[in-house]
Write an enzyme that holds these catalytic residues in place. Sequence first.
Site, PDB file in Angstrom:
ATOM      1  N   ASP A  82       0.918  -1.240  -0.104  1.00 28.95           N
ATOM      2  CA  ASP A  82      -0.062   0.027  -0.036  1.00 28.95           C
ATOM      3  C   ASP A  82       0.826   1.224   0.103  1.00 28.95           C
ATOM      4  O   ASP A  82       2.279   1.325   0.374  1.00 28.95           O
ATOM      5  CB  ASP A  82      -0.943  -0.097   1.399  1.00 28.95           C
ATOM      6  CG  ASP A  82      -1.632   1.204   1.303  1.00 28.95           C
ATOM      7  OD1 ASP A  82      -2.433   1.630   0.510  1.00 28.95           O
ATOM      8  OD2 ASP A  82      -1.540   1.758   2.723  1.00 28.95           O
ATOM      9  N   ASP A  99      -0.072   5.066   0.998  1.00 23.66           N
ATOM     10  CA  ASP A  99      -0.328   6.165   1.947  1.00 23.66           C
ATOM     11  C   ASP A  99      -0.245   5.548   3.486  1.00 23.66           C
ATOM     12  O   ASP A  99      -0.900   4.639   3.607  1.00 23.66           O
ATOM     13  CB  ASP A  99      -1.488   7.022   1.978  1.00 23.66           C
ATOM     14  CG  ASP A  99      -1.600   7.582   0.578  1.00 23.66           C
ATOM     15  OD1 ASP A  99      -0.842   8.378   0.439  1.00 23.66           O
ATOM     16  OD2 ASP A  99      -2.311   7.182  -0.207  1.00 23.66           O
ATOM     17  N   GLN A 109      -6.929   5.832  -4.681  1.00 20.86           N
ATOM     18  CA  GLN A 109      -6.578   7.063  -4.777  1.00 20.86           C
ATOM     19  C   GLN A 109      -7.700   7.544  -5.378  1.00 20.86           C
ATOM     20  O   GLN A 109      -7.639   8.265  -6.580  1.00 20.86           O
ATOM     21  CB  GLN A 109      -5.096   7.292  -5.739  1.00 20.86           C
ATOM     22  CG  GLN A 109      -3.842   6.426  -5.247  1.00 20.86           C
ATOM     23  CD  GLN A 109      -3.612   7.523  -3.719  1.00 20.86           C
ATOM     24  OE1 GLN A 109      -4.021   8.405  -3.509  1.00 20.86           O
ATOM     25  NE2 GLN A 109      -2.663   6.840  -2.957  1.00 20.86           N
ATOM     26  N   CYS A 143      -6.773   2.306  -8.053  1.00 24.50           N
ATOM     27  CA  CYS A 143      -7.854   2.467  -8.102  1.00 24.50           C
ATOM     28  C   CYS A 143      -8.116   3.815  -8.027  1.00 24.50           C
ATOM     29  O   CYS A 143      -7.846   4.615  -7.032  1.00 24.50           O
ATOM     30  CB  CYS A 143      -8.542   1.681  -7.003  1.00 24.50           C
ATOM     31  SG  CYS A 143     -10.548   2.425  -6.880  1.00 24.50           S
ATOM     32  N   HIS A 160     -11.113   5.428  -8.207  1.00 26.55           N
ATOM     33  CA  HIS A 160     -12.499   5.687  -8.054  1.00 26.55           C
ATOM     34  C   HIS A 160     -12.812   6.024  -6.477  1.00 26.55           C
ATOM     35  O   HIS A 160     -12.288   5.610  -5.571  1.00 26.55           O
ATOM     36  CB  HIS A 160     -13.319   4.570  -8.242  1.00 26.55           C
ATOM     37  CG  HIS A 160     -13.181   3.804  -9.527  1.00 26.55           C
ATOM     38  ND1 HIS A 160     -12.610   2.827  -9.797  1.00 26.55           N
ATOM     39  CD2 HIS A 160     -13.491   4.595 -11.074  1.00 26.55           C
ATOM     40  CE1 HIS A 160     -12.259   2.514 -11.329  1.00 26.55           C
ATOM     41  NE2 HIS A 160     -12.861   3.679 -11.924  1.00 26.55           N
ATOM     42  N   ARG A 190     -11.542  -0.816  -6.178  1.00 25.26           N
ATOM     43  CA  ARG A 190     -11.252  -0.224  -4.848  1.00 25.26           C
ATOM     44  C   ARG A 190     -11.220  -1.480  -3.471  1.00 25.26           C
ATOM     45  O   ARG A 190     -12.106  -2.205  -3.455  1.00 25.26           O
ATOM     46  CB  ARG A 190     -12.559   0.796  -4.443  1.00 25.26           C
ATOM     47  CG  ARG A 190     -12.326   1.555  -3.125  1.00 25.26           C
ATOM     48  CD  ARG A 190     -13.290   2.698  -3.167  1.00 25.26           C
ATOM     49  NE  ARG A 190     -12.931   3.513  -1.984  1.00 25.26           N
ATOM     50  CZ  ARG A 190     -11.945   4.351  -2.038  1.00 25.26           C
ATOM     51  NH1 ARG A 190     -11.384   4.823  -2.909  1.00 25.26           N
ATOM     52  NH2 ARG A 190     -11.761   5.286  -0.842  1.00 25.26           N
ATOM     53  N   LYS A 191     -10.033  -1.210  -2.859  1.00 25.25           N
ATOM     54  CA  LYS A 191      -9.911  -2.046  -1.851  1.00 25.25           C
ATOM     55  C   LYS A 191     -11.046  -1.886  -0.669  1.00 25.25           C
ATOM     56  O   LYS A 191     -11.154  -0.708  -0.769  1.00 25.25           O
ATOM     57  CB  LYS A 191      -8.430  -1.919  -1.143  1.00 25.25           C
ATOM     58  CG  LYS A 191      -7.350  -2.216  -1.945  1.00 25.25           C
ATOM     59  CD  LYS A 191      -5.928  -2.013  -1.432  1.00 25.25           C
ATOM     60  CE  LYS A 191      -5.787  -0.575  -1.255  1.00 25.25           C
ATOM     61  NZ  LYS A 191      -4.435  -0.311  -0.697  1.00 25.25           N
ATOM     62  N   ASP A 242      -1.458  -0.651   5.927  1.00 26.20           N
ATOM     63  CA  ASP A 242      -1.548  -0.194   7.312  1.00 26.20           C
ATOM     64  C   ASP A 242      -3.205  -0.159   7.761  1.00 26.20           C
ATOM     65  O   ASP A 242      -3.498   0.451   8.715  1.00 26.20           O
ATOM     66  CB  ASP A 242      -1.105   1.254   7.450  1.00 26.20           C
ATOM     67  CG  ASP A 242      -1.761   2.372   6.482  1.00 26.20           C
ATOM     68  OD1 ASP A 242      -2.277   1.860   5.311  1.00 26.20           O
ATOM     69  OD2 ASP A 242      -1.963   3.448   6.900  1.00 26.20           O
TER      70      ASP A 242
END
Length: 175
Positions: A10, A12, A53, A81, A83, A92-93, A118
């Site tokens: 991941d 961020d 994102q 992603c 969206h 989208r996770k 995270d």
Amino acid sequence: MDNLQAVFIDRDGTIGGTGHFIHPRDFTPYPFTEEALKLLKAYGIRTFACTNQHRISKGEAGLEDFVNEFKIFGFEDAFICPHGSSEGCECRKPSPGLLREAAEKHRLDLTKTAFIGDVGSTDMLAADAVGAKKILVLTGWGEGSLTQYRHKWADIEPDYIAENLLDAVKWLLHK
């Protein structure tokens, strides 16, 4: 780890930043990120960025901005992603769409991959859906994922809880 084909990471709160959106031109990786990524490369393990994102869909950054950023950091590929959460996409996770796309593109067996992130309610759920190893880092939203947001992913246990990305990578390599 035997037969580990790839690691999804991941952005961020995992490789840098705060957990909040930071435009790629202003984003700073954590001091240990470069070493962690180099270690994976030294062991011949492929690395893929995997990130939601939604600011892309709002026009606050371009997909290319992120793709270029991940190339500079040394990732082999990036799955992003763009969206918002209300758009109902498959990528989208916590949906595992990005992981499935990566598996198809790079011929991966997702049960032989690991996901380092995270956020329990996105990263760990996406990893769990495809049988990947789940490593939660305590940087970014990691602490909160284990405490005030634990109910959002209560049925899932991470395979390892790491101090940070470097700790996660060392655990994977010595497992």
